[in-house]
Write an enzyme that holds these catalytic residues in place. Structure first.
Site, PDB file in Angstrom:
ATOM      1  N   ASP A  16     -18.730  29.506  44.755  1.00  0.00           N
ATOM      2  CA  ASP A  16     -17.680  30.522  44.630  1.00  0.00           C
ATOM      3  C   ASP A  16     -17.541  31.340  45.909  1.00  0.00           C
ATOM      4  OD1 ASP A  16     -15.654  31.811  43.253  1.00  0.00           O
ATOM      5  OD2 ASP A  16     -16.991  33.307  42.384  1.00  0.00           O
ATOM      6  N   ASN A  64      -9.289  26.732  36.054  1.00  0.00           N
ATOM      7  CA  ASN A  64      -8.688  26.939  37.374  1.00  0.00           C
ATOM      8  C   ASN A  64      -7.217  26.515  37.449  1.00  0.00           C
ATOM      9  OD1 ASN A  64     -11.794  26.346  39.208  1.00  0.00           O
ATOM     10  ND2 ASN A  64     -10.823  28.300  38.692  1.00  0.00           N
TER      11      ASN A  64
HETATM   12  C1  IPE Z   1     -15.920  29.204  38.976  1.00  0.00           C
HETATM   13  O1  IPE Z   1     -15.367  30.109  39.856  1.00  0.00           O
HETATM   14  C2  IPE Z   1     -15.338  27.845  39.197  1.00  0.00           C
HETATM   15  C3  IPE Z   1     -15.677  27.195  40.454  1.00  0.00           C
HETATM   16  C4  IPE Z   1     -16.442  27.643  41.404  1.00  0.00           C
HETATM   17  C5  IPE Z   1     -15.097  25.902  40.621  1.00  0.00           C
HETATM   18  P1  IPE Z   1     -14.106  31.004  39.464  1.00  0.00           P
HETATM   19  O2  IPE Z   1     -13.775  31.784  40.684  1.00  0.00           O
HETATM   20  O3  IPE Z   1     -13.028  30.167  38.883  1.00  0.00           O
HETATM   21  O4  IPE Z   1     -14.703  31.931  38.322  1.00  0.00           O
HETATM   22  P2  IPE Z   1     -14.236  33.356  37.815  1.00  0.00           P
HETATM   23  O5  IPE Z   1     -12.759  33.270  37.519  1.00  0.00           O
HETATM   24  O6  IPE Z   1     -14.526  34.327  38.908  1.00  0.00           O
HETATM   25  O7  IPE Z   1     -15.077  33.637  36.606  1.00  0.00           O
HETATM   26  C1  IPE Z   2     -14.411  28.809  44.372  1.00  0.00           C
HETATM   27  O1  IPE Z   2     -13.840  29.741  45.234  1.00  0.00           O
HETATM   28  C2  IPE Z   2     -13.742  27.466  44.434  1.00  0.00           C
HETATM   29  C3  IPE Z   2     -12.848  27.190  43.296  1.00  0.00           C
HETATM   30  C4  IPE Z   2     -12.758  27.886  42.203  1.00  0.00           C
HETATM   31  C5  IPE Z   2     -11.996  26.030  43.411  1.00  0.00           C
HETATM   32  P1  IPE Z   2     -12.702  30.722  44.744  1.00  0.00           P
HETATM   33  O2  IPE Z   2     -11.383  30.106  45.043  1.00  0.00           O
HETATM   34  O3  IPE Z   2     -12.897  31.121  43.336  1.00  0.00           O
HETATM   35  O4  IPE Z   2     -12.951  31.944  45.711  1.00  0.00           O
HETATM   36  P2  IPE Z   2     -12.874  33.482  45.334  1.00  0.00           P
HETATM   37  O5  IPE Z   2     -13.834  33.710  44.206  1.00  0.00           O
HETATM   38  O6  IPE Z   2     -11.461  33.768  44.927  1.00  0.00           O
HETATM   39  O7  IPE Z   2     -13.283  34.170  46.582  1.00  0.00           O
HETATM   40 MG    MG Z   3     -13.932  32.636  42.466  1.00  0.00          MG
END
Ligand code: IPE
Ligand code: IPE
Ligand code: MG
Length: 242
Positions: A16, A64
Site C-alpha cells: 500500500d 479496488n
Molecule cells: C489494499 O489497499 C489493497 C491493495 C494493496 C491491493 P487499499 O488502499 O485498497 O485499502 P484501503 O482502501 O486503504 O483499506
Molecule cells: C496500493 O496503493 C496499490 C493498490 C491498491 C492497487 P494505493 O493505490 O492504495 O496507494 P495509496 O494508499 O492511495 O497511497
Molecule cells: Mg491504499
C-alpha cells in the site's frame, strides 16, 4: 523475552501507498503503481535470498473497482507491461508465479498473460510468488464454499481442513508474517482465513520505497515474536498443581 529464531516460510504483503508516493511527486497515481511493480521485483529476490519460501502480495482487491476508471484501466495495463518486462527475468531467477483472485471479471488478454506467467514458471522452486489480483478474503471463502457444494460435499464432511483445501491458497502454508506498508493498520480483506495466527508488521514506508532495510526490519521484528497459537508463553515454566 523468548524469541522465534526462524525465518517465516510464508510472508503476505499488502503493498500500500503507491498513490501517496506519486502524489508527493505531483505525478498521477498510476506512476506510483509503476514504481510499485519495480519495488515488487526487488522484494521478491530479497525475500528469496533470506530463505522465505512463499511471498503473497496484494495487488488489486475486490474493492479496488471503486477507483476512477483511468486508474483501474491503468492498473490492468500495468500488469501486461509488467509481465512483458519482467517475466523472463523472474523465470530466470527461479521464481514460480501464481495468480489468485476472481478471473471472471478481467479481460481475456490479462487472463492469457497470467496463464503464460504461471505455465512458464511452473518448474521453478526458489520462491513461490503469488499475486492476489481481484482478490478478497471474503471472495475466497465464498468461492471455496461454492466449489465444495458443487462437488457434492455433505454438511458433516465440512471442517477446517476441507475448506482450506478449497481456498485459493491451498498450495501454501498459512502466512507466518503479514506486512502492510503505507501506514494504515487494517487488513482490507486480505487473507482473512489464512492469517488467523499470522504476526502483523505495519510500517509507514510507502510501497515504492520498501527496500531491503525494511525487509530486514520486518524479519527482525518477526524473530522477536513469541508465537503461541493459543498456548502459553514459551519461557513460562509449567507449574505442577499442588
Ligand atoms: C489494499 O489497499 C489493497 C491493495 C494493496 C491491493 P487499499 O488502499 O485498497 O485499502 P484501503 O482502501 O486503504 O483499506
Ligand atoms: C496500493 O496503493 C496499490 C493498490 C491498491 C492497487 P494505493 O493505490 O492504495 O496507494 P495509496 O494508499 O492511495 O497511497
Ligand atoms: Mg491504499
Amino acid at each position: 523475552m523468548s524469541t522465534n529464531p526462524s525465518v517465516p516460510r510464508h510472508v503476505a504483503v499488502v503493498m500500500d501507498g503507491n498513490g501517496r508516493w506519486a502524489r508527493r511527486r505531483f505525478m498521477p497515481r498510476v506512476y506510483g503503481h509503476k514504481q510499485g511493480v519495480d519495488a515488487l521485483v526487488r522484494a521478491v529476490n530479497a525475500f528469496a535470498d533470506r530463505g522465505v519460501e512463499y511471498l503473497t502480495v496484494f495487488a488489486f482487491s475486490s474493492e479496488n473497482w471503486k477507483r476512477p476508471n483511468d486508474e483501474v484501466s491503468g492498473l490492468m495495463g500495468l500488469v501486461l507491461v509488467a509481465v512483458a518486462k519482467y517475466l523472463a527475468k523472474m523465470a530466470g531467477d527461479g521464481v514460480r508465479v501464481r495468480i489468485v483472485g476472481d478471473r471472471s471479471k478481467v479481460s481475456n488478454k490479462l487472463r492469457d498473460a497470467w496463464a503464460h506467467a504461471e505455465s512458464s514458471t511452473a518448474q521453478n522452486s526458489r520462491i513461490n510468488l503469488t499475486v492476489a489480483f481481484n482478490y478478497g478474503g471474503r471472495w475466497d471463502m465464498v468461492q471455496a464454499c461454492r466449489r465444495a457444494i458443487e462437488d457434492g460435499v455433505a454438511p458433516q464432511q465440512v471442517d477446517e481442513a476441507l475448506l482450506a483445501r478449497y481456498m485459493a491458497l491451498s498450495f501454501a502454508p498459512d502466512p507466518d508474517l503479514f506486512i502492510r506498508t503505507g501506514g494504515e493498520m487494517r487488513i482490507s480483506n486480505f487473507m482473512l482465513w489464512q492469517s488467523a495466527y499470522a504476526e502483523f508488521f505495519f510500517t509507514e514506508r510507502l510501497w515504492p520505497d520498501f527496500d531491503e532495510t525494511d525487509i530486514d526490519a520486518a524479519l527482525q521484528a518477526y524473530r522477536q515474536r513469541d508465537r503461541r497459537f493459543g498456548g502459553i508463553p514459551a519461557e513460562e515454566p509449567v507449574l505442577q498443581p499442588g
